[in-house]
Write a protein that holds these residues in place. Structure first.
Motif: not given
Length: 222
Positions: A168-171, A175-180
């Motif tokens: 998340e610090e990178v961008d 994580l948007a497409n990884f709900p689990l």
């Protein structure tokens, strides 16, 4: 009664941060003896505390442990975060080695020469969304359980969530497409011990910056 573990390292994440995460998640209070000068490091070397002349080093249960994997293995086994049998341990080891591959790339990003940084970020993003996160998302989807191995909290979950914070610090959009994985991150972050570690003022270290890099250069004399 044994005292608190004492961690010998610099005031940075580096190879000690995963140890901090694991101790914190296990609910273990620890002390830090920060290495701030070349003399601090030399003292540890000269008094025989560093078996291979390098840190991290953790004083725990009467031992002076070096080598980050050995330290993490001991903490995980002691606090029942390393699976119930050798098959579970093999899965945990496999997952954390994958986590370590990507953490290593992100860890060294701040020290990448400026003219190479954009290419390195592009590579990290590609590996994140096309190799590593899909693999872990698939594991969670395959068994439908709350944790990676044995439906029980293990060091694999803790190290993976540590990685997700770095991603998340990178961008944050990675994580948007990884709900689990997002759900796992929320689940682990809400554990009381981890929640405490994530609060401001804890032993958790910030992203490496120019000042920290310069301080490390002074200690290592490079």
């Amino acid at each position: 009664m044994a005292g608190k573990p004492r961690l010998h390292y610099f005031n940075t994440r580096g190879r000690m941060e995963s140890i901090r995460w694991l101790l914190a998640a296990a609910g273990v209070e620890f002390e830090e003896k920060l290495i701030q000068t070349p003399e601090d490091l030399e003292k540890l070397k000269n008094d025989g505390s560093l078996m291979f002349q390098q840190v991290p080093m953790v004083e725990i249960d009467g031992m002076k442990l070096v080598q980050s994997r050995a330290i993490l293995n001991y903490i995980a086994a002691k606090h029942n975060l390393y699976g119930k049998d050798i098959k579970e341990r093999a899965l945990i080891d496999m997952y954390i080695e994958g986590v370590a591959d990507l953490i290593e790339m992100i860890m060294y990003l701040p020290m990448t020469p400026r003219d190479e940084k954009d290419a390195k970020i592009t590579q990290i993003k590609d590996r994140t969304i096309n190799r590593y996160l899909p693999a872990f998302e698939k594991v969670l989807k395959s068994h439908g359980q709350d944790y990676l191995v044995g439906n029980k909290l293990s060091r694999a979950d803790i190290h993976l969530v540590e990685l997700l914070y770095y991603v998340e610090e990178v961008d944050p959009s990675l994580l948007a497409n990884f709900p689990l994985l997002k759900a796992l991150k929320t689940r682990i972050s809400n554990l009381p011990t981890v929640k405490k570690f994530l609060q401001p003022g804890s032993a958790r270290k910030p992203l490496l910056d120019e000042k920290a890099i310069e301080e490390a250069r002074k200690v290592f004399k490079f």
